[in-house]
Design an enzyme around this catalytic site. Structure first.
Site, short mmCIF file in Angstrom:
data_model
loop_
_atom_site.label_atom_id
_atom_site.label_comp_id
_atom_site.label_asym_id
_atom_site.label_seq_id
_atom_site.Cartn_x
_atom_site.Cartn_y
_atom_site.Cartn_z
N HIS A 287 0.82 -1.21 0.00
CA HIS A 287 0.00 0.00 0.00
C HIS A 287 0.86 1.26 0.00
CE1 HIS A 287 0.23 0.87 4.40
NE2 HIS A 287 0.18 -0.44 4.57
N GLU A 333 -4.82 1.99 2.57
CA GLU A 333 -4.98 0.80 3.43
C GLU A 333 -5.21 1.23 4.87
OE1 GLU A 333 -3.82 -2.32 6.27
OE2 GLU A 333 -2.82 -0.42 5.97
N GLU A 334 -4.43 2.22 5.31
CA GLU A 334 -4.37 2.54 6.74
C GLU A 334 -5.69 2.99 7.34
OE1 GLU A 334 -2.11 1.62 8.49
OE2 GLU A 334 -0.18 1.68 7.46
N ASP A 361 3.41 -6.36 3.28
CA ASP A 361 3.00 -5.28 4.17
C ASP A 361 3.34 -5.64 5.62
OD1 ASP A 361 1.89 -3.03 5.30
OD2 ASP A 361 -0.18 -3.74 5.15
N HIS A 431 3.77 2.81 12.54
CA HIS A 431 2.86 3.97 12.70
C HIS A 431 3.45 5.07 13.59
CE1 HIS A 431 -0.89 1.22 11.84
NE2 HIS A 431 -0.01 1.23 10.85
ZN LIG Z 1 0.71 -1.42 6.31
#
Ligand SMILES: [Zn+2]
Length: 464
Positions: A287, A333-334, A361, A431
């Site tokens: 992604h 995606e997130e 991922d 993240h």
């Molecule tokens: Zn990811």
């Protein structure tokens, strides 16, 4: 006698042909795979692509200028590979922005405050403009809310402090076991009258980086929504210890995030058309969007450039696939999975025949193997390829989950797969502000690309 001799000699000849063919075939696979690894380690472009995505563009949150720059850049790079087709697939995506940096402290006695490293969770509402200050109550996961009940929670900030389980060797399992407090903690705590929620970062080590990630309110009316933020693991431990000494601690936080109307963005797609079975499509992808705190190098810049590299490596070694090999860089995606959903929608509407999809991922770390979402029969066939990967220390072939973006493609007869790198350090960066280019090792990244290309080569060669 003559006849019997003739039968024997024919049999012998067949045996010779059999072994020559299969011996050759296996040697040929070994050779092709060696070429792919050699090319990845000497002529790979992935690391340079990642450098650009990370250091020239940066965090690529859906709907941001950087996300659009990443679309333009990766399309231009795919254009330069001499593929048969490169295109953008439009998709509407959510646009959430963090605004000015968050601020938080806790107060042990009036005027005695300790600042806390904090970040809003993706999708959260803002606090009122002057912030929220209230008593804070610690819980060990969402389940504990019901035990405490409204009497203990009403009017307070809830502090979800369930840590990731360090005894899990696959750290993604530890993540799955406590990420519900991040995703639905605010919705659940608001039912008991909480004013806001603070979540321990999904991180196995102790440091000062708060980790964001998606959260949701379901169908909850806007007026009932309460703000949610994550604090670093060091801050969570300090707050927890301080609460043991003084359960009356006040916590203050202020955040300025905002949800805007959806905006148009794109999945970036490129393909090499198959020479003899072009209608059979093999997808490889990651992604393109990321969170905004770091530059998304591991999540999922690495997966994007590795997927692009698969096509580049085929070109480099002069391998012409029988089937169509397609790279898809999924958007959003997130905080929405809109890109993956749109891709599957279009594939179904146009009756495209996907036979295999592989996602990377899980970070750009040393590849250990793959997981497969497939029938037992197909998995037996895949497992027979495992010895070809052992020289590269890639040995983990198990049934299991694949990747979020390719999930919506799932249907009978289509095999989904995920690259499985070593997961021990993934949640050090996930993240967070430190998910940056210097934390990706060039060789590890390249070994992942080569492993993916090798698997795709075998799928293309033998089919299902
Ligand atoms: Zn990811």
């Amino acid at each position: 006698m003559k006849n019997s001799y003739s039968v024997k000699s024919k049999l012998a000849l067949l045996v010779v042909i059999f072994f020559t063919y299969f011996g050759f075939s296996q040697n040929n696979d070994q050779e092709q795979i060696k070429k792919l690894y050699d090319a990845a380690l000497t002529q790979g472009k992935g690391y340079d692509w990642l450098n650009y995505l990370s250091n020239q563009i940066g965090g690529r949150l859906s709907g941001s200028v950087q996300a659009q720059q990443a679309v333009n850049y990766t399309k231009s790079q795919l254009d330069s590979l001499g593929l048969d087709k490169v295109w953008l697939q439009p998709v509407m995506v959510p646009k959430w922005v963090r605004g000015t940096p968050e601020f938080a402290y806790f107060e042990t006695t009036p005027g005695t405050t300790t600042n806390v490293a904090i970040c809003a969770l993706g999708g959260s509402v803002a606090t009122p403009s002057n912030g929220i200050k209230a008593n804070i109550i610690e819980v060990n996961g969402v389940e504990e809310l019901a035990t405490l009940g409204k009497g203990k929670i009403q009017g307070k900030i809830v502090f979800f402090n369930k840590p990731m389980d360090p005894t899990q060797i696959n750290t993604f399992n530890a993540y799955s076991n406590c990420v519900d407090q991040r995703y639905s903690g605010a919705l659940e705590a608001s039912k008991y009258g909480a004013l806001g929620v603070i979540v321990r970062s999904m991180n196995l080590r102790l440091d000062d980086f708060p980790h964001t990630g998606s959260m949701g309110y379901g169908e909850q009316p806007i007026d009932n929504r309460i703000p949610a933020a994550a604090i670093s693991t060091n801050a969570a431990d300090l707050l927890s210890t301080s609460l043991l000494l003084n359960p009356e601690i006040n916590f203050y936080f202020k955040q300025n995030c905002k949800q805007f109307e959806d905006v148009e963005s794109y999945n970036v797609i490129g393909e090499i058309r198959g020479s003899s079975k072009p209608e059979e499509i093999i997808v490889v992808g990651g992604h393109l969007d990321s969170w905004d705190l770091g530059d998304g190098s591991h999540d999922d810049g690495a997966g994007c450039v590795q997927s692009m590299e698969v096509l580049n490596l085929f070109k480099k070694i002069g391998y012409k696939p029988k089937r169509t090999i397609r790279v898809v860089l999924f958007m959003n995606e997130e905080n929405g999975l809109r890109g993956g959903t749109k891709y599957a929608e279009v594939a179904n509407a146009t009756n495209e025949k996907h036979i295999f999809a592989l996602e990377s991922d899980s970070g750009g770390f040393t590849p250990r193997g793959f997981t497969f979402d497939s029938s037992n029969k197909d998995f037996d066939k895949i497992k027979s390829w495992k010895p070809l990967f052992e020289p590269y220390l890639v040995h983990y072939f198990e049934k299991g989950e694949s990747g979020a973006d390719i999930g919506p493609l799932k249907k009978e007869g289509l095999i989904l797969a995920g690259l499985r790198p070593d997961s021990q350090r993934y949640f050090d960066y996930h993240h967070a502000e430190n998910d940056t280019f210097e934390h990706v090792n060039k060789r590890e990244l390249e070994l992942g690309s080569a492993s993916m290309a090798s698997l795709i080569y075998l799928v293309d060669t033998y089919g299902f």
